[in-house]
Scaffold this motif. Structure first.
Motif, PDB file in Angstrom:
ATOM      1  N   PHE A   1      -1.442 -10.031   5.180  1.00 20.20           N
ATOM      2  CA  PHE A   1      -3.061 -10.037   4.759  1.00 20.20           C
ATOM      3  C   PHE A   1      -3.437 -11.509   4.767  1.00 20.20           C
ATOM      4  O   PHE A   1      -2.749 -12.477   5.051  1.00 20.20           O
ATOM      5  CB  PHE A   1      -3.258  -9.411   3.310  1.00 20.20           C
ATOM      6  CG  PHE A   1      -2.768 -10.315   2.281  1.00 20.20           C
ATOM      7  CD1 PHE A   1      -3.864 -11.162   1.873  1.00 20.20           C
ATOM      8  CD2 PHE A   1      -1.803 -10.228   1.532  1.00 20.20           C
ATOM      9  CE1 PHE A   1      -3.454 -11.990   0.939  1.00 20.20           C
ATOM     10  CE2 PHE A   1      -1.348 -10.877   0.499  1.00 20.20           C
ATOM     11  CZ  PHE A   1      -2.184 -11.746   0.104  1.00 20.20           C
TER      12      PHE A   1
ATOM     13  N   HIS B   1       2.180  -4.574   4.380  1.00 22.41           N
ATOM     14  CA  HIS B   1       1.319  -5.212   5.388  1.00 22.41           C
ATOM     15  C   HIS B   1       1.068  -6.710   5.196  1.00 22.41           C
ATOM     16  O   HIS B   1       1.303  -7.464   3.803  1.00 22.41           O
ATOM     17  CB  HIS B   1      -0.243  -4.848   5.319  1.00 22.41           C
ATOM     18  CG  HIS B   1      -0.119  -3.400   5.550  1.00 22.41           C
ATOM     19  ND1 HIS B   1      -0.510  -2.896   6.987  1.00 22.41           N
ATOM     20  CD2 HIS B   1       0.114  -2.152   4.935  1.00 22.41           C
ATOM     21  CE1 HIS B   1      -0.468  -1.570   7.012  1.00 22.41           C
ATOM     22  NE2 HIS B   1      -0.208  -1.201   5.606  1.00 22.41           N
TER      23      HIS B   1
ATOM     24  N   ASP C   1       0.911  -1.115  -0.016  1.00 20.83           N
ATOM     25  CA  ASP C   1      -0.040  -0.007   0.109  1.00 20.83           C
ATOM     26  C   ASP C   1       0.644   1.110   0.180  1.00 20.83           C
ATOM     27  O   ASP C   1       1.405   1.729   1.073  1.00 20.83           O
ATOM     28  CB  ASP C   1      -1.074  -0.145   1.312  1.00 20.83           C
ATOM     29  CG  ASP C   1      -1.819   1.236   1.461  1.00 20.83           C
ATOM     30  OD1 ASP C   1      -1.863   2.033   0.252  1.00 20.83           O
ATOM     31  OD2 ASP C   1      -2.537   1.348   2.263  1.00 20.83           O
TER      32      ASP C   1
ATOM     33  N   GLU D   1       8.440  -0.917   5.553  1.00 21.87           N
ATOM     34  CA  GLU D   1       8.183  -0.052   4.122  1.00 21.87           C
ATOM     35  C   GLU D   1       9.077  -0.567   3.205  1.00 21.87           C
ATOM     36  O   GLU D   1      10.344  -1.350   3.590  1.00 21.87           O
ATOM     37  CB  GLU D   1       8.571   1.260   4.470  1.00 21.87           C
ATOM     38  CG  GLU D   1       7.445   1.913   5.412  1.00 21.87           C
ATOM     39  CD  GLU D   1       7.561   3.435   5.588  1.00 21.87           C
ATOM     40  OE1 GLU D   1       8.362   3.913   4.686  1.00 21.87           O
ATOM     41  OE2 GLU D   1       6.653   4.045   6.037  1.00 21.87           O
TER      42      GLU D   1
ATOM     43  N   PRO E   1      -6.199  -6.539   4.932  1.00 22.92           N
ATOM     44  CA  PRO E   1      -4.898  -6.261   5.175  1.00 22.92           C
ATOM     45  C   PRO E   1      -4.918  -6.430   6.836  1.00 22.92           C
ATOM     46  O   PRO E   1      -5.753  -6.227   7.720  1.00 22.92           O
ATOM     47  CB  PRO E   1      -4.820  -4.989   4.816  1.00 22.92           C
ATOM     48  CG  PRO E   1      -5.925  -4.576   3.684  1.00 22.92           C
ATOM     49  CD  PRO E   1      -6.893  -5.800   4.097  1.00 22.92           C
ATOM     50  N   GLY E   2      -3.748  -6.941   7.338  1.00 28.65           N
ATOM     51  CA  GLY E   2      -3.438  -6.911   8.567  1.00 28.65           C
ATOM     52  C   GLY E   2      -2.130  -5.953   9.041  1.00 28.65           C
ATOM     53  O   GLY E   2      -2.041  -5.038   8.578  1.00 28.65           O
ATOM     54  N   GLU E   3      -1.472  -6.882   9.799  1.00 29.48           N
ATOM     55  CA  GLU E   3      -0.363  -5.891  10.543  1.00 29.48           C
ATOM     56  C   GLU E   3       0.734  -5.428   9.635  1.00 29.48           C
ATOM     57  O   GLU E   3       1.075  -5.993   8.611  1.00 29.48           O
ATOM     58  CB  GLU E   3       0.475  -6.798  11.555  1.00 29.48           C
ATOM     59  CG  GLU E   3       1.810  -6.317  12.217  1.00 29.48           C
ATOM     60  CD  GLU E   3       2.394  -7.220  13.083  1.00 29.48           C
ATOM     61  OE1 GLU E   3       3.579  -6.995  13.523  1.00 29.48           O
ATOM     62  OE2 GLU E   3       2.109  -8.575  12.876  1.00 29.48           O
ATOM     63  N   ARG E   4       1.210  -4.116   9.877  1.00 32.63           N
ATOM     64  CA  ARG E   4       2.216  -3.316   9.174  1.00 32.63           C
ATOM     65  C   ARG E   4       3.543  -4.054   9.316  1.00 32.63           C
ATOM     66  O   ARG E   4       3.785  -4.418  10.720  1.00 32.63           O
ATOM     67  CB  ARG E   4       2.052  -2.005   9.171  1.00 32.63           C
ATOM     68  CG  ARG E   4       3.222  -1.228   8.434  1.00 32.63           C
ATOM     69  CD  ARG E   4       2.920   0.196   8.553  1.00 32.63           C
ATOM     70  NE  ARG E   4       3.963   0.990   7.765  1.00 32.63           N
ATOM     71  CZ  ARG E   4       3.698   2.230   7.403  1.00 32.63           C
ATOM     72  NH1 ARG E   4       2.508   2.904   7.413  1.00 32.63           N
ATOM     73  NH2 ARG E   4       4.801   2.846   6.547  1.00 32.63           N
ATOM     74  N   ILE E   5       4.347  -4.574   8.525  1.00 30.52           N
ATOM     75  CA  ILE E   5       5.619  -5.237   8.658  1.00 30.52           C
ATOM     76  C   ILE E   5       6.854  -4.326   8.179  1.00 30.52           C
ATOM     77  O   ILE E   5       8.030  -5.022   8.418  1.00 30.52           O
ATOM     78  CB  ILE E   5       5.643  -6.590   8.051  1.00 30.52           C
ATOM     79  CG1 ILE E   5       5.449  -6.548   6.472  1.00 30.52           C
ATOM     80  CG2 ILE E   5       4.579  -7.488   8.730  1.00 30.52           C
ATOM     81  CD1 ILE E   5       5.580  -7.951   5.788  1.00 30.52           C
TER      82      ILE E   5
ATOM     83  N   ALA F   1       4.072   1.180   2.089  1.00 35.27           N
ATOM     84  CA  ALA F   1       3.937   0.290   3.273  1.00 35.27           C
ATOM     85  C   ALA F   1       3.614  -1.015   3.036  1.00 35.27           C
ATOM     86  O   ALA F   1       2.869  -1.330   1.924  1.00 35.27           O
ATOM     87  CB  ALA F   1       2.671   0.843   4.076  1.00 35.27           C
TER      88      ALA F   1
END
Length: 310
Positions: A144, A142, A137, A170, A164-168, A140
């Motif tokens: 999913f 994430h 995204d 960039e 979408p789940g946790e941001r991991i 970013a």
């Protein structure tokens, strides 16, 4: 200037051909469309043994650190044989997004990845069986979860909506997207070549009025147009692998998609009604070409990128 692949690249392409020619790839593709993945995973592991899955992975993760042109050579052959699975996501895109030890699993052939890459790749391929799922995204990344499954004109392209789940982390998504589009173009190029070869072979065998239909001028013209399209697309795909410039990648994607689509239409004309049957291998390529022509950016998007650059 005349562009030629190296002897090593030619040998590598031949090794992929030899391996896949001795496998029931079409059977594995049909099984994959039914959600049965054992045959396809065996193909995956066999291709891993000759280094295909390790091409895009850096050497520090037990990969080959190969060039983008090496990836194109491999994907051309994968397309020729219509090998199922998330090859672009796993072998080309994920190593360009992540610098992580999980890439060692990709190189070994143990890890399958599914990548959603908005806005041009909003749905995730084979997300239900993927070991790693990444959504892009902007810059970013994430993880999913797969949501509802969608239908596709190509039954072996099993697409899913994502949650979408946790941001991991960039990443700079530019190179990853270009590799996704480029390897899709190479896959289309290989599929188009198979369609041409199959059409030529059928035209030599099918007879009307006591002679092979390949002897008729109208059929010759149809096949000649396909040859021209593929021969014009090939150097664009190879050149894009050397520069990875957005304009070059888009030109390659448009040309390969157009040539493969023409090969599909011509193949159906040459084969006649038999090409519509589910049992004939032609059908697997017809639907795949139609689906991939708009994958990793539609023709309109890529034409617009070329126009904006000139």
């Amino acid at each position: 200037m005349k562009f030629l692949l190296s002897e090593e690249q030619d040998r590598f392409a031949a090794s992929v051909d030899d391996l896949l020619a001795n496998r029931e790839v079409d059977s594995a593709t049909r099984a994959w469309a039914r959600g049965e993945h054992d045959e396809g995973r065996k193909l995956w592991r066999a291709l891993a043994e000759i280094g295909v899955t390790a091409l895009g992975v850096p050497e520090r993760y037990d990969g080959l650190g190969a060039s983008d042109l090496d990836l194109v050579v491999a994907f051309d052959r994968l397309g020729y044989h219509a090998v199922p699975g998330p090859w672009t996501d796993t072998v080309a895109v994920l190593p360009a997004l992540l610098d992580d030890e999980l890439l060692a699993g990709v190189a070994a052939g143990d890890t399958l990845a599914s990548v959603a890459f908005g806005p041009h790749v909003p749905y995730a391929l084979d997300a239900d069986i993927a070991d790693t799922r990444v959504a892009v995204d902007g810059t970013a990344l994430h993880i999913f979860r797969p949501a509802s499954r969608l239908s596709s004109v190509d039954g072996a392209r099993r697409l899913f909506r994502i949650e979408p789940g946790e941001r991991i982390g960039e990443a700079d998504p530019g190179r990853a997207f270009e590799l996704g589009a480029l390897t899709t173009a190479a896959y289309l190029l290989g599929a188009g070549q198979w369609l041409l070869d199959a059409s030529v072979g059928h035209a030599k065998q099918r007879r009307q009025y006591g002679k092979p239909i390949g002897g008729f001028q109208a059929v010759k013209h149809l096949l000649a147009d396909v040859v021209t399209g593929l021969e014009l697309a090939k150097p664009l795909v190879h050149a894009a692998a050397l520069t990875l410039a957005p304009r070059d990648v888009s030109a390659a994607k448009v040309a390969a998609g157009r040539a493969a689509h023409l090969a599909a239409r011509t193949g159906l004309q040459v084969h006649g009604a038999i090409g519509y049957t589910g049992e004939h291998p032609l059908g697997l390529r017809l639907t795949k070409v139609r689906a991939l022509r708009s994958a990793w950016g539609t023709p309109a998007f890529h034409r617009a990128r070329v126009l904006e650059s000139v």
